[in-house]
Enzyme design. Structure first.
Site, PDB file in Angstrom:
ATOM      1  N   GLN A 172      38.006  49.816  34.592  1.00 25.99           N
ATOM      2  CA  GLN A 172      38.134  51.160  35.591  1.00 25.99           C
ATOM      3  C   GLN A 172      38.349  52.566  34.663  1.00 25.99           C
ATOM      4  O   GLN A 172      38.129  53.249  35.321  1.00 25.99           O
ATOM      5  CB  GLN A 172      39.752  50.933  36.565  1.00 25.99           C
ATOM      6  CG  GLN A 172      39.378  49.194  37.489  1.00 25.99           C
ATOM      7  CD  GLN A 172      40.105  49.123  38.242  1.00 25.99           C
ATOM      8  OE1 GLN A 172      41.392  49.285  38.483  1.00 25.99           O
ATOM      9  NE2 GLN A 172      39.806  47.995  38.879  1.00 25.99           N
ATOM     10  N   ASP A 320      39.645  38.456  36.686  1.00 23.18           N
ATOM     11  CA  ASP A 320      39.880  37.869  37.930  1.00 23.18           C
ATOM     12  C   ASP A 320      40.133  36.898  38.461  1.00 23.18           C
ATOM     13  O   ASP A 320      40.062  36.021  39.713  1.00 23.18           O
ATOM     14  CB  ASP A 320      39.626  38.813  38.819  1.00 23.18           C
ATOM     15  CG  ASP A 320      39.132  40.599  38.681  1.00 23.18           C
ATOM     16  OD1 ASP A 320      40.347  40.538  38.396  1.00 23.18           O
ATOM     17  OD2 ASP A 320      38.020  41.303  39.049  1.00 23.18           O
TER      18      ASP A 320
HETATM   19  C1  S3P Z   1      37.391  45.809  37.826  1.00 22.29           C
HETATM   20  C2  S3P Z   1      37.462  45.430  37.365  1.00 22.29           C
HETATM   21  C3  S3P Z   1      38.836  44.705  36.540  1.00 22.29           C
HETATM   22  C4  S3P Z   1      39.007  43.663  37.727  1.00 22.29           C
HETATM   23  C5  S3P Z   1      38.928  44.415  38.932  1.00 22.29           C
HETATM   24  C6  S3P Z   1      37.754  45.237  38.756  1.00 22.29           C
HETATM   25  C7  S3P Z   1      36.227  47.119  38.692  1.00 22.29           C
HETATM   26  O1  S3P Z   1      40.317  45.856  36.160  1.00 22.29           O
HETATM   27  O2  S3P Z   1      40.284  42.837  37.952  1.00 22.29           O
HETATM   28  O3  S3P Z   1      39.013  43.331  39.962  1.00 22.29           O
HETATM   29  O4  S3P Z   1      35.887  47.485  39.066  1.00 22.29           O
HETATM   30  O5  S3P Z   1      36.147  47.988  37.341  1.00 22.29           O
HETATM   31  P1  S3P Z   1      40.512  46.319  34.732  1.00 22.29           P
HETATM   32  O6  S3P Z   1      38.922  46.539  34.074  1.00 22.29           O
HETATM   33  O7  S3P Z   1      40.641  47.794  34.514  1.00 22.29           O
HETATM   34  O8  S3P Z   1      41.554  45.612  34.268  1.00 22.29           O
END
Ligand code: S3P
Length: 436
Positions: A172, A320
């Site tokens: 993210q 996840d």
């Molecule tokens: C996601 C990245 C993950 C994940 C989330 C979705 C994404 O978070 O846990 O459910 O769509 O980029 P992070 O990579 O920030 O840990």
């Protein structure tokens, strides 16, 4: 709040096409917004999280035809620098929306402030991790005291490209920075301790952006003139499929098969863990979908699982799915240890605490660690009552625990599944679950 009891079953079996990928749907809608041609998105995920993103994309100026529930939407975007300013955007429970939208808004031409807000769960999640890099690039991105939402974004485009070294792997945050980099001058690079899911990079490349890789970093050169995202079909979500796969590993006879699943190697770390535990899981690759490897996975019960250790290097590829490792460990021979997973504390719930609480409530022997958990396996778990804490993955974990338990599990707050997998209970029933 809805409470559902999942009865123990001796076997599960059948084939299900899993729902579309949540991460890829968010990105398709958001990059559609930035695209200079209308983008047809086939098979988008229809869930609360992605409805929030569709509403946000519409609010920021996209012309939207169709609905997620129709299985097809057309996003008429506004180009890279033409968004309509919005005073407030409600991201509901969607952390991906909030962080990626922050990156997109930060690089818009200097102007109006947008406040990104969300529900109580999202309001507890850390935003300094996106606010700091985006502010360093020249936008003003300010969270509330405590570093949590609401997040006030004042665009500062054109931003300054720079290199960001992320202390924690996060797709993210990486995506937010790369999206801001589209409207920055010069090169924007991101380095992560372990690479996270690369859906944004794949989609940007498909849209014509030269996404570079060097010395373990990923980057692009801005300002990018335009995005032309081709029409795409969203593949199935490995994180949703993981629940059916684990049901198959615990109870599959003859087997459980999930079809059309995204097999991006940055997402499928759970498969390696299952193999180490001695599980019978077969992956049958098929053609790529939307530039992502895809295929079907067949899982069946085979003897007693063996305990395993999951360490920091594996965490990003299964972040996840770690709650499921807790349940597998509860029924495996030996002690399963998950470490280097402090990130779980800042997901939709504190998933170290909530997973351990759930496992203990169903009669497992589990303990918290600062950065993970320890589960001492037993031949069986009796069952009990658990709470989702509003966390979709906790609700689904409770359901699986019920199927594999001695006397069933009642899950309070089952409605949380609507965030990523509204048809979860129906799919589980197709496999033979008894819920009511
Ligand atoms: C996601 C990245 C993950 C994940 C989330 C979705 C994404 O978070 O846990 O459910 O769509 O980029 P992070 O990579 O920030 O840990």
């Amino acid at each position: 709040m809805s409470s559902v009891t999942f009865r123990p079953v001796s076997t599960v079996a059948g084939t299900i096409p899993v729902p579309a990928d949540k991460s890829i749907t968010h990105r398709a809608l958001l990059l559609g917004l930035l695209s200079d041609r209308p983008v047809v998105v086939e098979n988008p995920l229809c869930s609360e999280d992605t409805e929030a993103t569709l509403a946000a994309v519409r609010a920021m100026g996209a012309q939207v035809e169709g609905a997620l529930a129709d299985g097809r939407v057309v996003i008429g975007g506004c180009g890279l620098r033409g968004l309509t300013p919005q005073p407030v955007i409600d991201c509901m429970n969607a952390g991906t929306l909030m962080r990626l939208a922050a990156g997109i808004l930060a690089g818009q031409p200097a102007g109006e402030l947008t406040v990104l807000d969300g529900d109580d769960s999202l309001r507890r999640r850390p935003m300094t991790r996106v606010a700091d890099p985006l502010s360093a690039m020249g936008a003003s991105v300010i969270p509330a005291d405590g570093g949590t939402p609401p997040l006030a974004v004042r665009p500062g485009g054109p931003l300054r490209g720079m290199t960001h070294v992320l202390p924690i792997a996060s797709a993210q945050v990486k995506s937010a920075v790369l999206l801001a980099g589209l409207n920055a001058t010069g090169e924007t690079w991101v380095q992560e301790p372990v690479p996270s899911r690369d859906h944004t990079e794949r989609m940007l490349r498909a849209a014509g952006v030269d996404v570079m890789e060097r010395d373990g970093m990923v980057g692009l050169t801005g300002p990018v003139a335009r995005l032309s995202l081709p029409d795409l079909r969203v593949p199935g979500d490995f994180s949703s499929a993981a629940f059916a796969i684990v049901a198959g590993v615990l109870l599959g006879d003859p087997d459980v098969c999930v079809t059309g699943v995204n097999l991006n190697p940055h997402r499928t770390g759970l498969l390696g863990v299952l193999r180490r535990m001695g599980a019978d899981v077969v992956v049958e690759p098929g053609p790529d979908v939307a530039g992502e490897p895809c295929g079907r996975i067949i899982a069946r019960r085979r003897g007693v699982l063996q305990a395993t250790e999951v360490t920091a290097d594996e965490v990003p590829s299964m972040v996840d799915e770690l709650p499921l490792v807790g349940l597998l460990g509860a029924l495996a021979a030996g002690t399963t240890v998950v470490s280097g997973a402090g990130e779980l504390r800042v997901k939709e719930s504190d998933r170290i605490r909530s997973v351990v609480e759930l496992l203990v409530a169903v009669g497992a022997d589990a303990e918290e660690r600062e950065d993970g958990f320890v589960v001492r396996g037993r031949p069986s778990i009796p069952g009990g009552e658990v709470h989702s804490h509003g966390d979709h993955r906790l609700a689904m974990l409770g359901a699986l625990a019920g199927l594999a338990s001695g006397s069933g599990v009642t899950v309070h707050g089952m409605e949380a599944v609507a965030v990523s997998y509204p048809g979860f209970v129906a799919d589980l029933e197709l496999l033979g679950a008894v819920a009511g």
